[in-house]
Design a protein around this motif. Structure first.
Motif, short mmCIF file in Angstrom:
data_model
loop_
_atom_site.label_atom_id
_atom_site.label_comp_id
_atom_site.label_asym_id
_atom_site.label_seq_id
_atom_site.Cartn_x
_atom_site.Cartn_y
_atom_site.Cartn_z
N ILE A 128 102.52 15.30 47.83
CA ILE A 128 101.69 15.46 49.02
C ILE A 128 101.35 16.93 49.27
CG2 ILE A 128 101.82 15.28 51.55
CD1 ILE A 128 102.90 12.44 51.08
N LEU A 143 98.62 17.86 46.84
CA LEU A 143 97.28 17.36 47.19
C LEU A 143 96.66 18.19 48.31
CD1 LEU A 143 97.82 13.48 47.16
CD2 LEU A 143 96.57 14.86 45.50
N ILE A 144 97.48 18.58 49.28
CA ILE A 144 96.95 19.37 50.39
C ILE A 144 96.61 20.78 49.93
CG2 ILE A 144 97.47 20.36 52.66
CD1 ILE A 144 99.20 17.95 53.24
N GLU A 145 97.58 21.40 49.24
CA GLU A 145 97.39 22.80 48.86
C GLU A 145 96.27 22.98 47.85
OE1 GLU A 145 100.95 24.92 47.55
OE2 GLU A 145 101.82 24.23 49.44
N LYS A 190 93.76 21.15 47.56
CA LYS A 190 92.53 20.65 48.18
C LYS A 190 91.89 19.52 47.37
CE LYS A 190 91.95 24.45 51.12
NZ LYS A 190 92.26 25.77 50.54
N LYS A 191 92.64 18.42 47.29
CA LYS A 191 92.13 17.29 46.51
C LYS A 191 91.94 16.05 47.36
CE LYS A 191 94.04 18.64 42.17
NZ LYS A 191 95.31 18.57 41.46
N LEU A 192 92.04 16.22 48.68
CA LEU A 192 92.08 15.02 49.52
C LEU A 192 90.76 14.27 49.58
CD1 LEU A 192 94.39 16.38 52.32
CD2 LEU A 192 94.96 14.73 50.57
N ILE A 193 89.65 14.88 49.12
CA ILE A 193 88.39 14.13 49.16
C ILE A 193 88.32 13.12 48.00
CG2 ILE A 193 87.00 15.72 47.77
CD1 ILE A 193 84.65 15.13 49.63
N LEU A 194 89.06 13.39 46.94
CA LEU A 194 89.01 12.50 45.77
C LEU A 194 89.58 11.13 46.10
CD1 LEU A 194 90.40 15.02 43.14
CD2 LEU A 194 88.02 14.54 43.64
N PRO A 195 88.90 10.07 45.69
CA PRO A 195 89.44 8.73 45.98
C PRO A 195 90.82 8.53 45.35
CG PRO A 195 87.36 8.60 44.76
CD PRO A 195 87.61 10.04 45.01
N SER A 213 93.18 10.55 45.29
CA SER A 213 94.25 11.11 46.11
C SER A 213 94.80 10.05 47.07
CB SER A 213 93.78 12.35 46.87
OG SER A 213 92.92 11.98 47.91
N GLU A 214 93.92 9.15 47.53
CA GLU A 214 94.40 8.03 48.36
C GLU A 214 95.35 7.17 47.57
OE1 GLU A 214 91.21 5.57 49.94
OE2 GLU A 214 90.17 7.47 50.26
N SER A 256 92.21 19.94 36.99
CA SER A 256 90.80 19.91 36.56
C SER A 256 90.64 20.53 35.18
CB SER A 256 89.90 20.57 37.59
OG SER A 256 90.44 21.79 37.99
#
Lengths: 367, 161
Positions: free
Chosen positions: A126, A129-131, A133-138, A140-141, A354
């Motif tokens: 978690i 993902l926050i640091e 900056k990947k939270l927009i990627l589906p 990541s859900e 990436s």
């Protein structure tokens, strides 16, 4: 007191260092414990107070996890949640179990290793993902909900590892405590809500007392405390989970580093370096495999698969917790090594996922 | 345009918008209080993201809702349902060098323009209803109230902008 002071200071300094290197602090705490403890300089020795504080760390970690386990929350997620969770469980548990058998561990120890091998570190995943900056990627859900699924499995693993008595008796006792805590909370709900609403010191005192009392009662009944604490948390989450999270968090944050540190003190790494490194290597590959499968099935792309794999490699708090709960001394060295290696590798792969995708896709383009 | 909100346990709540062109914007309200804003252009792999504190997020929100905002000049227009022809504007200005050392009375702001200065912020301290003998300093932020055309006169005659 001196010992605790040294441990706390070491943890504080290491937390600062790890944050500045943007690496997870868990391996640092464990390494510090190893360095200062039995397996290293022998400055610190396990003692009763140390053990108690460390135990509080474990209890509050599980209490905190229990607060998030609201059945209606993941019921709403539906099929994809189950599909991803089951792939992750089957692939990693099986591979972990087989590797442990190949490394000549007995069935019980292999089960412990497989459990620790399967369960990723929610904290590291978690934070990454926050640091990064990947939270927009589906995907990541998918990763976040995978961690929730693992938390649910964790409860069962803790239960299985605590089966050192007649299973039927334990189940009956557990049922008794589930009923007791559930109805206790239900009856006291108005009072609990009133206490949590206060702005003075009572909410914190209440939270701490509830956890300790539940642990004490379960000890009297002969039930593993960790299980009772999870049940308590699930029961209390029907009142005001956010308030309990707020009030238990400082306890968790303070005592958990001591738990890792203490775990490190009692580990003798020299006993399991080869096994530990072998385990670490397979542990990395195995999560890539499960992540890749989940990505292909749920998101239909390989790059999603790599992303999921890269962010779930890190094993951490739960692997150590399971090793500690199992009480098996022989597994602690390989599991510790696995946690140290995968948590560092995992936070790097999380950061550079990436780049990883580019490399993999260019590899496939060539062939 | 499609909009959805997603529960992310351990992180917070994610709100996502997909625009007609297929670009995606996501806002994550973290349980810890911070906000992350993501933009992902259609066809691109890597998103751009920024971290906002709650104050910055509110500010950005008010820009997106269409309020006129320039860093040194922002305005709110108030209309009343019972007085449909009355529209009052409240606007902030920063005092420049040209007004330094002059008082409100000396400038005869209300007589010349109809505008009233209702507050001044100086170095983080607020002065509500400054008296006529209040002397401006460079960098004061003033809150002026009046009708739109009165404020325009104020800008021209007094501020010289």
């Amino acid at each position: 007191m001196e010992q605790i002071a040294i441990a706390l200071l070491a943890c504080l300094i290491l937390a600062l260092i790890s944050k500045s290197l943007s690496l997870p602090p868990i391996p640092f705490y464990i390494l510090a414990g190893i360095l200062l403890g039995n397996g290293g300089l022998k400055i610190l020795t396990p003692n009763e107070i140390f053990e108690f504080l460390s135990h509080l760390g474990l209890i509050f970690l599980l209490f905190y996890i229990g607060l998030e386990l609201k059945p209606e929350r993941f019921m709403a997620r539906g099929k994809s949640f189950l599909v991803a969770g089951l792939i992750d469980l089957k692939v990693n548990f099986l591979i972990g179990f087989l590797v442990a058998l190949v490394l000549k561990f007995g069935y019980y120890d292999a089960f412990v290793i497989a459990s620790a091998f399967y369960i990723s570190s929610s904290a590291i995943a978690i934070a990454s993902l926050i640091e990064n900056k990947k939270l927009i990627l589906p995907e990541s859900e998918t990763i976040v909900w995978l961690m929730v699924f693992e938390d649910i499995v964790l409860v069962f693993l803790v239960f299985a590892l605590s089966m050192d008595q007649n299973p039927l008796l334990l189940i009956l006792k557990m049922l008794a405590i589930v009923v007791l805590l559930y109805f206790g909370v239900k009856i006291l709900k108005p009072l609990i809500l009133k206490i949590l609403d206060r702005e003075d010191d009572l909410p914190a005192i209440f939270t701490f007392t509830a956890v300790i009392v539940a642990a004490a009662i379960s000890k009297k009944l002969g039930i593993p405390e960790v299980l009772a604490v999870i049940v308590l948390a699930v029961a209390l989450s029907t009142t005001n989970p956010k308030a309990f999270e707020r009030n238990s968090r400082p306890f968790k944050d303070t005592f958990l580093p001591i738990f890792f540190f203490f775990f490190g003190i009692s580990v003798e790494l020299s006993g399991g370096i080869v096994e530990g490194l072998a385990l670490s290597l397979v542990a990395i590959l195995s999560k890539f495999l499960s992540g890749f499968a989940i990505g292909r099935i749920l998101h239909k792309t390989s790059s999603a698969g790599i992303e999921i794999g890269a962010n779930t490699i890190a094993r951490g708090e739960f692997s150590i917790a399971l090793a500690a709960i199992s009480g098996s001394a022989i597994v602690s060295a390989p599991i510790t090594l696995m946690v140290i290696v995968t948590s560092v590798v995992g936070s790097i792969t999380g950061k550079y996922s990436s780049k990883l995708k580019e490399v993999v896709s260019s590899l496939f383009a060539q062939t | 345009m499609s909009f959805k909100s997603i529960d992310l346990p351990g992180i917070g709540t994610k709100y996502e918008i997909e625009t007609e062109k297929g670009d995606r914007v996501a806002v994550i309200f973290k349980d810890t209080g911070g906000i992350q804003l993501y933009v992902l252009e259609k066809g691109k792999e890597t998103p751009s993201a920024v971290e906002l504190n709650p104050w910055e997020a509110r500010r950005l929100g008010s820009i997106l809702t269409g309020a006129v905002i320039e860093p040194e000049k922002e305005a709110v227009e108030v209309a009343f349902s019972a007085l449909s022809d009355l529209r009052i504007s409240v606007q902030t200005y920063i005092i420049g060098k040209n007004l330094k050392g002059k008082s409100i009375g000396e400038l005869a702001i209300r007589r010349r323009t109809g505008v009233t200065i209702i507050a001044v912020s100086r170095k983080g301290k607020n002065i509500i209803n400054p008296p006529p003998d209040f002397v401006f300093e460079e960098g004061d932020i003033v809150v002026a109230i009046g009708e739109r055309h009165q404020l325009e006169t104020f800008e021209r005659e007094i501020l010289g902008i």
